[in-house]
Design a protein around this motif. Structure first.
Motif, PDB file in Angstrom:
ATOM      1  N   GLU A 327       0.833  -1.211   0.000  1.00  0.00           N
ATOM      2  CA  GLU A 327       0.000   0.000   0.000  1.00  0.00           C
ATOM      3  C   GLU A 327       0.864   1.256   0.000  1.00  0.00           C
ATOM      4  O   GLU A 327       0.554   2.243  -0.684  1.00  0.00           O
ATOM      5  CB  GLU A 327      -0.914  -0.006   1.217  1.00  0.00           C
ATOM      6  N   TYR A 328       1.958   1.230   0.753  1.00  0.00           N
ATOM      7  CA  TYR A 328       2.867   2.386   0.768  1.00  0.00           C
ATOM      8  C   TYR A 328       3.438   2.654  -0.620  1.00  0.00           C
ATOM      9  O   TYR A 328       3.481   3.802  -1.079  1.00  0.00           O
ATOM     10  CB  TYR A 328       3.991   2.131   1.767  1.00  0.00           C
ATOM     11  N   THR A 331       0.048   3.034  -3.463  1.00  0.00           N
ATOM     12  CA  THR A 331      -0.981   4.041  -3.246  1.00  0.00           C
ATOM     13  C   THR A 331      -0.397   5.390  -2.859  1.00  0.00           C
ATOM     14  O   THR A 331      -0.687   6.419  -3.477  1.00  0.00           O
ATOM     15  CB  THR A 331      -1.960   3.571  -2.160  1.00  0.00           C
ATOM     16  N   ARG A 332       0.449   5.398  -1.854  1.00  0.00           N
ATOM     17  CA  ARG A 332       0.928   6.668  -1.314  1.00  0.00           C
ATOM     18  C   ARG A 332       2.074   7.272  -2.126  1.00  0.00           C
ATOM     19  O   ARG A 332       2.312   8.467  -2.050  1.00  0.00           O
ATOM     20  CB  ARG A 332       1.372   6.482   0.136  1.00  0.00           C
ATOM     21  N   ILE A 333       2.807   6.461  -2.864  1.00  0.00           N
ATOM     22  CA  ILE A 333       3.993   6.963  -3.561  1.00  0.00           C
ATOM     23  C   ILE A 333       3.754   7.051  -5.059  1.00  0.00           C
ATOM     24  O   ILE A 333       3.820   8.124  -5.663  1.00  0.00           O
ATOM     25  CB  ILE A 333       5.206   6.066  -3.257  1.00  0.00           C
ATOM     26  N   GLY A 336       0.207   8.650  -6.764  1.00  0.00           N
ATOM     27  CA  GLY A 336       0.143  10.102  -6.660  1.00  0.00           C
ATOM     28  C   GLY A 336       1.176  10.814  -7.493  1.00  0.00           C
ATOM     29  O   GLY A 336       1.232  12.052  -7.501  1.00  0.00           O
ATOM     30  N   ARG A 368      11.884   7.447  -2.787  1.00  0.00           N
ATOM     31  CA  ARG A 368      10.731   7.004  -2.011  1.00  0.00           C
ATOM     32  C   ARG A 368      10.580   5.491  -2.010  1.00  0.00           C
ATOM     33  O   ARG A 368       9.967   4.938  -1.094  1.00  0.00           O
ATOM     34  CB  ARG A 368       9.465   7.657  -2.560  1.00  0.00           C
ATOM     35  N   HIS A 475       9.025  10.929   3.600  1.00  0.00           N
ATOM     36  CA  HIS A 475       8.121  10.035   2.890  1.00  0.00           C
ATOM     37  C   HIS A 475       7.982   8.683   3.573  1.00  0.00           C
ATOM     38  O   HIS A 475       7.025   7.956   3.319  1.00  0.00           O
ATOM     39  CB  HIS A 475       8.618   9.837   1.457  1.00  0.00           C
ATOM     40  N   ALA A 478       4.729   7.467   6.305  1.00  0.00           N
ATOM     41  CA  ALA A 478       3.536   6.671   6.014  1.00  0.00           C
ATOM     42  C   ALA A 478       3.796   5.189   6.249  1.00  0.00           C
ATOM     43  O   ALA A 478       2.945   4.474   6.803  1.00  0.00           O
ATOM     44  CB  ALA A 478       3.096   6.907   4.568  1.00  0.00           C
ATOM     45  N   ALA A 482       2.071   2.728   9.050  1.00  0.00           N
ATOM     46  CA  ALA A 482       1.367   1.519   8.616  1.00  0.00           C
ATOM     47  C   ALA A 482       1.874   0.282   9.348  1.00  0.00           C
ATOM     48  O   ALA A 482       1.089  -0.603   9.713  1.00  0.00           O
ATOM     49  CB  ALA A 482       1.527   1.334   7.103  1.00  0.00           C
TER      50      ALA A 482
END
Length: 513
Positions: A327-328, A331-333, A336, A368, A475, A478, A482
């Motif tokens: 997910e990191y 989704t987050r990296i 976006g 990241r 970064h 997150a 998690a």
């Protein structure tokens, strides 16, 4: 005079006029040498006089003439002495300033290189033309060459934004690797990729190909653990065909960074896929080994007892770690990143600015994804845990296959004994000691994997917590949230024991805490 004031005495004035006349006659017959020193001293010996700078000599004659004229006006003045002195002082100041400006101009022209003078003379005109051509080139790259479309294609394939295509491709490779089928061939992997593209994105067929890196595959094969190692798929590299005008922006070094990100994502997705398949196989094992028999017979107790439950709990912990990492990354990296790159390219003008912006964007993605050298400690800890997941799934498959084989033999013997109405069930042909040794060895391997996972997981969480507190890599905050904070107390582990015996617990001193 020497102090720069007008001369008032008649005798020095006549001497000065005579000196000026002699200097004028000498200057008319003088060959000036610009390489001579700027002192203005005469050279003795040959009766000639040399001035260091023609500008300084001209200024000297001009100053002397103005001084002579002002002194004559002062001497002949009748009541205007103060005004004459003021005008004379102002004239002398102006003469001095003009002399200094001419000297500075001569020194600057002699010291500045010709290339610098040409650049300063042409810089304004060239910059005006450059801005106009850059604006035209930028419009051409975006509108006619389709730069944004190709950048989106890179994100779809290398960053796996096209989930349907990349899921089909990656899951097919994972299944072939797990089943030990032949996949280390460019024809096989390209066939799988073309099948996925023809189904979901037919317009991109021919733009993307898959290459098998022979050097990486050889290094993975020589380790003797190629089918089960985490880096078994590192030899798979995507090759996107960039058209000619855009290959100056999307060059080979940038594509190498994209491939590194793709390899990292492929490793994460493989571990998650393995744990998902592991869950399905555990359900199959429940149905075959612990399920009820035909004719209303009672189900037999599972030979592993509570050990199987503890293994499933450990598998859930591994799945939590891998899901948080997935997910990191996705989704987050990465997802976006599309809006971030589009926002950066809006105000960019010129080929150099576009190339620099895109390279900075890709470098930020690598950072990241923990691919930079300064993040080696975090990356190594994550890779070690992912490798443990692959080892755990491999041991689980061996355990399931062993239990399937034993269950089939035991079920066949049990059915034969029930049909014959024998008072006691027949014994299997395998001795208990021979059956217990492989199972104990597998449970010992599970124990080692779990102990090592606890140690690495706690180290990684502590490291991320310290990194977040120092704000070294914002970064990673997150991922730290998690995964959660490091556990404060030790946990109990699965330990190999006799078949059917309850598992014993290991204290914190054996778990590395």
């Amino acid at each position: 005079g020497s102090d720069g004031l007008p001369l008032r005495d008649e005798t020095p004035l006549r001497s000065l006029v005579a000196h000026v006349l002699r200097a004028s006659l000498a200057l008319s017959n003088l060959k000036l040498d610009p390489r001579a020193g700027g002192t203005g001293d005469s050279q003795q010996g040959d009766g000639s006089c040399a001035f260091g700078d023609d500008l300084a000599a001209t200024a000297l004659l001009d100053t002397l003439a103005r001084t002579l004229r002002l002194n004559e006006e002062t001497a002949a003045g009748t009541g205007a002495g103060g005004a004459a002195e003021t005008r004379a002082a102002a004239a002398m100041d102006g003469a001095r300033e003009r002399t200094r400006e001419r000297a500075r101009a001569g020194e600057y022209a002699a010291s500045v290189p010709a290339c610098v003078m040409l650049r300063r003379a042409l810089q304004t005109r060239v910059q005006r033309q450059y801005h106009g051509v850059s604006a035209l080139l930028t419009r051409t790259l975006f509108e006619q060459c389709g730069l944004l479309k190709h950048l989106a294609a890179l994100r779809h394939f290398y960053l796996m934004e096209a989930g349907h295509v990349m899921h089909y491709f990656s899951s097919t490779l994972f299944a072939k690797l797990r089943a030990r089928e032949r996949w280390q061939d460019s024809y096989v992997v390209n066939t799988v990729m073309n099948d996925a593209l023809s189904i979901y994105m037919p317009e991109t067929v021919g733009q993307l190909s898959v290459v098998i890196d022979g050097a990486r595959f050889a290094s993975a094969s020589t380790s003797g653990r190629a089918p089960r190692a985490l880096n078994a798929l590192d030899c798979v590299a995507l090759q996107y065909h960039v058209p000619s005008p855009l290959d100056t922006i999307i060059d080979e070094p940038v594509l190498e960074q994209y491939r590194a990100i793709f390899t990292f994502l492929l490793q994460v997705k493989r571990t998650k896929w393995l744990l998902t398949q592991l869950h399905e196989r555990s359900l199959m094992m429940d149905g075959r080994v612990a399920g009820g028999g035909a004719g209303g017979r009672r189900p037999r107790p599972h030979p592993l007892g509570g050990t199987l439950h503890r293994l499933r709990v450990f598998r859930a912990e591994l799945l939590h770690f891998v899901s948080a990492l997935h997910e990191y990354a996705m989704t987050r990296i990465l997802h976006g990143a599309a809006g971030d790159l589009a926002a950066r390219l809006q105000g960019v003008n010129g080929l150099d600015a576009i190339t620099r912006t895109h390279r900075e964007f890709v470098a930020q993605l690598c950072e990241r994804c923990m691919l930079q050298p300064k993040q080696a400690m975090v990356r190594d800890a994550v890779a070690k845990i992912l490798n443990m997941v692959v080892e755990f799934c491999a041991r689980w498959d061996v355990l399931v296959d062993t239990q399937f084989a034993e269950a089939r033999v035991a079920s066949r013997v049990h059915e034969d004994s029930f049909d014959a109405a024998s008072p006691a069930p027949a014994q299997t042909h395998t001795r208990p000691s021979e059956r217990a040794l492989p199972l104990e060895k597998l449970l010992q391997d599970f124990e080692k994997i779990e102990v090592e996972f606890r140690r690495c997981d706690r180290f990684l969480r502590s490291l991320l917590e310290s990194v977040v507190k120092r704000n070294s890599f914002p970064h990673l905050e997150a991922l730290a949230h998690a995964l959660g904070p490091p556990p404060a107390s030790g946990r109990r582990h699965v330990v190999a024991g006799r078949t059917g015996a309850p598992p014993r617990a290991v204290g914190p001193e054996m778990s590395g805490r």
